[in-house]
Design a protein around this motif. Structure first.
Motif, mmCIF file in Angstrom:
data_model
loop_
_atom_site.group_PDB
_atom_site.id
_atom_site.type_symbol
_atom_site.label_atom_id
_atom_site.label_comp_id
_atom_site.label_asym_id
_atom_site.label_seq_id
_atom_site.Cartn_x
_atom_site.Cartn_y
_atom_site.Cartn_z
ATOM 1 N N GLY A 47 0.799 -1.236 0.000
ATOM 2 C CA GLY A 47 0.000 0.000 0.000
ATOM 3 C C GLY A 47 0.821 1.271 0.000
ATOM 4 O O GLY A 47 0.385 2.301 -0.500
ATOM 5 N N TYR A 50 5.468 2.543 -4.341
ATOM 6 C CA TYR A 50 5.285 2.820 -5.768
ATOM 7 C C TYR A 50 5.606 1.516 -6.498
ATOM 8 O O TYR A 50 6.352 0.672 -5.977
ATOM 9 C CB TYR A 50 6.213 3.953 -6.213
ATOM 10 C CG TYR A 50 5.704 5.308 -5.768
ATOM 11 C CD1 TYR A 50 4.802 6.017 -6.564
ATOM 12 C CD2 TYR A 50 6.080 5.850 -4.545
ATOM 13 C CE1 TYR A 50 4.300 7.249 -6.146
ATOM 14 C CE2 TYR A 50 5.585 7.077 -4.120
ATOM 15 C CZ TYR A 50 4.691 7.770 -4.937
ATOM 16 O OH TYR A 50 4.184 8.973 -4.516
ATOM 17 N N TYR A 77 -5.644 1.140 -3.337
ATOM 18 C CA TYR A 77 -4.387 1.677 -3.864
ATOM 19 C C TYR A 77 -4.584 2.291 -5.256
ATOM 20 O O TYR A 77 -5.211 1.681 -6.131
ATOM 21 C CB TYR A 77 -3.344 0.546 -3.929
ATOM 22 C CG TYR A 77 -1.986 1.022 -4.358
ATOM 23 C CD1 TYR A 77 -1.168 1.692 -3.461
ATOM 24 C CD2 TYR A 77 -1.541 0.851 -5.673
ATOM 25 C CE1 TYR A 77 0.081 2.168 -3.857
ATOM 26 C CE2 TYR A 77 -0.309 1.317 -6.078
ATOM 27 C CZ TYR A 77 0.504 1.976 -5.162
ATOM 28 O OH TYR A 77 1.723 2.446 -5.555
ATOM 29 N N ASP A 79 -2.604 2.871 -7.929
ATOM 30 C CA ASP A 79 -2.012 2.240 -9.123
ATOM 31 C C ASP A 79 -2.154 0.726 -9.076
ATOM 32 O O ASP A 79 -1.216 -0.008 -9.423
ATOM 33 C CB ASP A 79 -0.510 2.580 -9.187
ATOM 34 C CG ASP A 79 -0.257 3.878 -9.921
ATOM 35 O OD1 ASP A 79 -1.109 4.235 -10.752
ATOM 36 O OD2 ASP A 79 0.767 4.520 -9.648
ATOM 37 N N ARG A 263 -1.955 14.719 2.872
ATOM 38 C CA ARG A 263 -1.337 13.585 2.176
ATOM 39 C C ARG A 263 -0.079 13.151 2.915
ATOM 40 O O ARG A 263 0.670 13.983 3.409
ATOM 41 C CB ARG A 263 -0.989 14.018 0.748
ATOM 42 C CG ARG A 263 -0.519 12.875 -0.110
ATOM 43 C CD ARG A 263 -0.274 13.286 -1.531
ATOM 44 N NE ARG A 263 0.291 12.164 -2.256
ATOM 45 C CZ ARG A 263 1.571 11.813 -2.198
ATOM 46 N NH1 ARG A 263 2.413 12.522 -1.486
ATOM 47 N NH2 ARG A 263 1.994 10.754 -2.864
ATOM 48 N N GLY A 264 0.101 11.840 2.967
ATOM 49 C CA GLY A 264 1.346 11.308 3.522
ATOM 50 C C GLY A 264 1.474 11.393 5.044
ATOM 51 O O GLY A 264 2.577 11.340 5.565
ATOM 52 N N LYS A 267 3.052 8.145 6.426
ATOM 53 C CA LYS A 267 4.503 8.109 6.180
ATOM 54 C C LYS A 267 5.227 9.008 7.189
ATOM 55 O O LYS A 267 6.242 8.617 7.784
ATOM 56 C CB LYS A 267 4.786 8.579 4.752
ATOM 57 C CG LYS A 267 6.252 8.564 4.391
ATOM 58 C CD LYS A 267 6.466 9.147 3.009
ATOM 59 C CE LYS A 267 7.897 8.969 2.556
ATOM 60 N NZ LYS A 267 8.123 9.617 1.254
HETATM 61 P P1 NDP Z 1 -1.986 9.213 1.290
HETATM 62 O O1 NDP Z 1 -2.854 9.504 0.120
HETATM 63 O O2 NDP Z 1 -2.005 10.123 2.454
HETATM 64 O O3 NDP Z 1 -0.465 9.185 0.774
HETATM 65 C C1 NDP Z 1 -0.034 8.298 -0.202
HETATM 66 C C2 NDP Z 1 1.232 7.679 0.340
HETATM 67 O O4 NDP Z 1 1.483 6.475 -0.355
HETATM 68 C C3 NDP Z 1 2.401 8.602 0.186
HETATM 69 O O5 NDP Z 1 3.164 8.593 1.355
HETATM 70 C C4 NDP Z 1 3.146 8.000 -1.006
HETATM 71 O O6 NDP Z 1 4.545 8.048 -0.832
HETATM 72 C C5 NDP Z 1 2.733 6.539 -1.010
HETATM 73 N N1 NDP Z 1 2.512 5.976 -2.346
HETATM 74 C C6 NDP Z 1 2.972 4.781 -2.748
HETATM 75 N N2 NDP Z 1 2.590 4.522 -3.989
HETATM 76 C C7 NDP Z 1 1.864 5.572 -4.425
HETATM 77 C C8 NDP Z 1 1.193 5.873 -5.634
HETATM 78 N N3 NDP Z 1 1.205 5.048 -6.676
HETATM 79 N N4 NDP Z 1 0.528 7.043 -5.737
HETATM 80 C C9 NDP Z 1 0.510 7.899 -4.705
HETATM 81 N N5 NDP Z 1 1.121 7.660 -3.516
HETATM 82 C C10 NDP Z 1 1.797 6.505 -3.384
HETATM 83 O O7 NDP Z 1 -2.323 7.712 1.693
HETATM 84 P P2 NDP Z 1 -1.958 6.814 2.988
HETATM 85 O O8 NDP Z 1 -0.535 7.026 3.342
HETATM 86 O O9 NDP Z 1 -2.971 7.009 4.042
HETATM 87 O O10 NDP Z 1 -2.176 5.379 2.380
HETATM 88 C C11 NDP Z 1 -1.360 4.874 1.353
HETATM 89 C C12 NDP Z 1 -1.947 3.555 0.840
HETATM 90 O O11 NDP Z 1 -1.944 2.561 1.832
HETATM 91 C C13 NDP Z 1 -3.366 3.632 0.344
HETATM 92 O O12 NDP Z 1 -3.475 2.836 -0.801
HETATM 93 C C14 NDP Z 1 -4.176 3.054 1.480
HETATM 94 O O13 NDP Z 1 -5.342 2.488 1.037
HETATM 95 C C15 NDP Z 1 -3.225 2.040 2.011
HETATM 96 N N6 NDP Z 1 -3.423 1.747 3.426
HETATM 97 C C16 NDP Z 1 -3.634 0.465 3.798
HETATM 98 C C17 NDP Z 1 -3.801 0.118 5.098
HETATM 99 C C18 NDP Z 1 -4.097 -1.281 5.450
HETATM 100 O O14 NDP Z 1 -4.661 -1.531 6.487
HETATM 101 N N7 NDP Z 1 -3.737 -2.260 4.622
HETATM 102 C C19 NDP Z 1 -3.719 1.119 6.152
HETATM 103 C C20 NDP Z 1 -3.485 2.444 5.686
HETATM 104 C C21 NDP Z 1 -3.340 2.736 4.355
HETATM 105 P P3 NDP Z 1 5.385 9.418 -1.028
HETATM 106 O O15 NDP Z 1 5.064 10.250 0.185
HETATM 107 O O16 NDP Z 1 6.784 8.912 -1.005
HETATM 108 O O17 NDP Z 1 4.954 10.047 -2.309
#
Ligand code: NDP
Ligand code: NDP
Length: 317
Positions: A47, A50, A77, A79, A263-264, A267
Motif C-alpha cells: 500500500g 510505488y 491503492y 495504481d 497527504r502522507g 509516512k
Molecule cells: P496518502 O494519500 O495520504 O499518501 C499516499 C502515500 O502512499 C504517500 O506517502 C506516497 O509516498 C505513497 N505511495 C505509494 N505509492 C503511491 C502511488 N502510486 N501514488 C501515490 N502515492 C503513493 O495515503 P496513505 O498514506 O494514508 O495510504 C497509502 C496507501 O496505503 C493507500 O493505498 C491506502 O489504502 C493504504 N493503506 C492500507 C492500510 C491497510 O490496512 N492495509 C492502512 C493504511 C493505508 P510518497 O510520500 O513517497 O509520495
C-alpha cells in the motif's frame, strides 16, 4: 512430536499458522523474509510502495528466502493495475487483498494460479469473499490497527461468527500478539492468526525506530478508531489525533477531515518518525508489547507459548 498441520499450513505450505500482516511503511522484504524463514508467512505490504519499489521488494524477498511469502494489496491503492501486473510477472504465489470488494481481482488472480485471501470485518463480507472464490479469509476485529471495519465487531465475536458463516479457513486478526491469544483465537474457530502490531515492534520492520519505541510504551486506551466518515483508522493518541478529535466533535464534514488528514500523514508518523504530527497506526494490543525483538524470535516465542497453552489451556486449583 508430530508436525502441526491444518488447512492454513497446507494452503500456504508453511510450518506454523502464524502470519505477519501486510502493513504500510512497516512490512518490506526484510520483515517478510525473516518471518517466512522462521516458518510463518511473511507479507510485503504494498500500500505504501510505488510500483518500482514493490518490484524491488519482491525481488529482494525472493533472494532472501526460499520459503513462501505473500503480498498484501489494499484495493484502495491508486495504481493497483500496475501492482497486479508486477505480482503476476514476478510469480508471487499468494496475495492478500484488503479494504475493498474481493469480486474485482480474485477471479483474475486465481486464473493465474495465485492463492487469494481477503481481509474482512464482518460475516457478510466473509460470505462475499467466499463467493468471489477466495481460498481463505482474514477476520479482522475492532482491536486491529490501521484501516478497520466500521461496525466495531471485536475479535471475540467476529472469529466464531465468521467461522460459522464460511467453509473456507479463517485466519484471525486484531488483538493478537501472544501464543495464548493465538490459542484463544484457534479455539474460537480460526485456523491461523495474522499479527501486525507485534511485528511492528520487531528489528526488521521498516518503521522508524521512534515509532517502534512509542509502540512498546503504549498502554490500554492509547489508541482509538477515528475518521469513520472517511476510512476508519485506529491510531495512537498524539497531537494529530487531538486535532482529528476536535474536528469530529465540531461535526467536521468529509471535506474538512480530508483536508486535515492531508497527504502522507502515515509516512510522516510511522516512517519518518514525527510522533506528534504523523498518523501512527497501531492496534490495541500495543498495550501488551514490551520489547522490540528479531522477527524470527517472535515467531518462535509465539509458537512455544501456543504449544504450552495447548498442554495447559486453563488455570485450575
Ligand atoms: P496518502 O494519500 O495520504 O499518501 C499516499 C502515500 O502512499 C504517500 O506517502 C506516497 O509516498 C505513497 N505511495 C505509494 N505509492 C503511491 C502511488 N502510486 N501514488 C501515490 N502515492 C503513493 O495515503 P496513505 O498514506 O494514508 O495510504 C497509502 C496507501 O496505503 C493507500 O493505498 C491506502 O489504502 C493504504 N493503506 C492500507 C492500510 C491497510 O490496512 N492495509 C492502512 C493504511 C493505508 P510518497 O510520500 O513517497 O509520495
Ligand atoms: P464501499 O463501502 O462503497 O464498498 C464498495 C464495495 O465493496 C461494496 O460492494 C461493498 O460491499 C464491498 N466491500 C467493501 N469492503 C469489503 C470487504 N472488506 N469485503 C468484502 N466486500 C467489501 O466502498 P469503500 O471503498 O468506501 O469501502 C470501504 C469499506 O471497506 C468500508 O466499509 C470499510 O469499513 C471497509 N474496510 C474494510 C477493511 C478490512 O476488511 N480490513 C479495511 C478497510 C476498509 P457492500 O455494498 O455489501 O457494503
Amino acid at each position: 512430536m508430530k508436525e502441526f498441520s491444518n488447512r492454513i499450513t497446507q494452503l500456504f505450505k508453511i510450518k506454523y499458522p502464524i502470519i505477519q500482516a501486510g502493513m504500510i511503511w512497516a512490512s518490506g522484504w526484510k520483515l517478510a523474509s525473516a518471518v517466512s524463514n522462521a516458518g510463518g508467512l511473511g507479507i510485503i505490504g504494498s500500500g505504501s510502495m510505488y510500483p518500482d519499489v514493490l518490484e524491488e521488494h519482491i525481488r529482494r524477498c525472493k533472494a532472501a528466502t526460499q520459503l513462501p511469502f505473500a503480498v498484501n494489496v489494499p484495493l484502495l491503492y491508486p495504481d493497483i493495475d500496475k501492482h497486479i501486473d508486477i505480482i503476476i510477472k514476478e510469480e508471487v504465489k499468494i496475495v492478500f487483498t484488503s479494504a475493498g470488494n474481493p469480486k474485482t481481482w480474485t477471479g483474475m488472480l486465481k486464473e493465474k494460479g495465485i492463492t487469494v485471501v481477503h481481509v474482512v470485518s464482518s460475516s457478510k463480507f466473509a460470505g462475499k469473499a467466499e463467493a468471489a472464490g477466495c481460498d481463505a479469509v482474514v477476520a479482522e476485529g475492532f482491536e486491529a490497527g490501521g484501516h478497520n471495519g466500521r461496525e466495531e465487531t471485536t475479535s471475540f465475536v467476529l472469529i466464531p461468527a465468521v467461522a460459522a458463516a464460511v467453509k473456507i479457513p479463517v485466519i484471525a486478526a486484531g488483538g493478537i500478539a501472544t501464543g495464548r491469544q493465538m490459542l484463544a483465537a484457534m479455539v474460537l474457530g480460526a485456523e491461523g492468526v495474522q499479527m501486525g502490531s507485534r511485528f511492528v515492534a520487531s528489528e526488521e520492520a521498516s518503521s522508524h525506530s521512534r515509532f517502534k519505541e512509542e509502540v512498546i510504551k503504549a498502554n490500554e486506551g492509547d489508541t482509538q478508531l477515528m475518521m469513520k466518515q472517511l476510512k476508519p483508522v485506529r491510531m495512537m493518541k498524539n497531537d494529530f489525533y487531538q486535532q482529528v478529535l476536535e474536528a469530529e466533535k465540531k461535526g467536521a464534514t468529509v471535506e474538512e477531515l480530508t483536508k486535515l488528514l492531508g497527504r502522507g500523514r502515515a509516512k510522516l508518523g510511522m516512517f519518518e518518525g514525527n510522533l506528534s504530527e504523523g498518523e501512527l497506526e497501531i492496534g490495541q494490543v500495543s498495550a501488551l508489547l514490551k520489547d522490540i525483538l528479531p522477527a524470527g524470535e517472535i515467531v518462535k516465542k509465539i509458537w512455544q507459548e501456543f504449544m504450552n497453552g495447548i498442554e495447559q489451556p486453563v488455570k485450575m486449583n
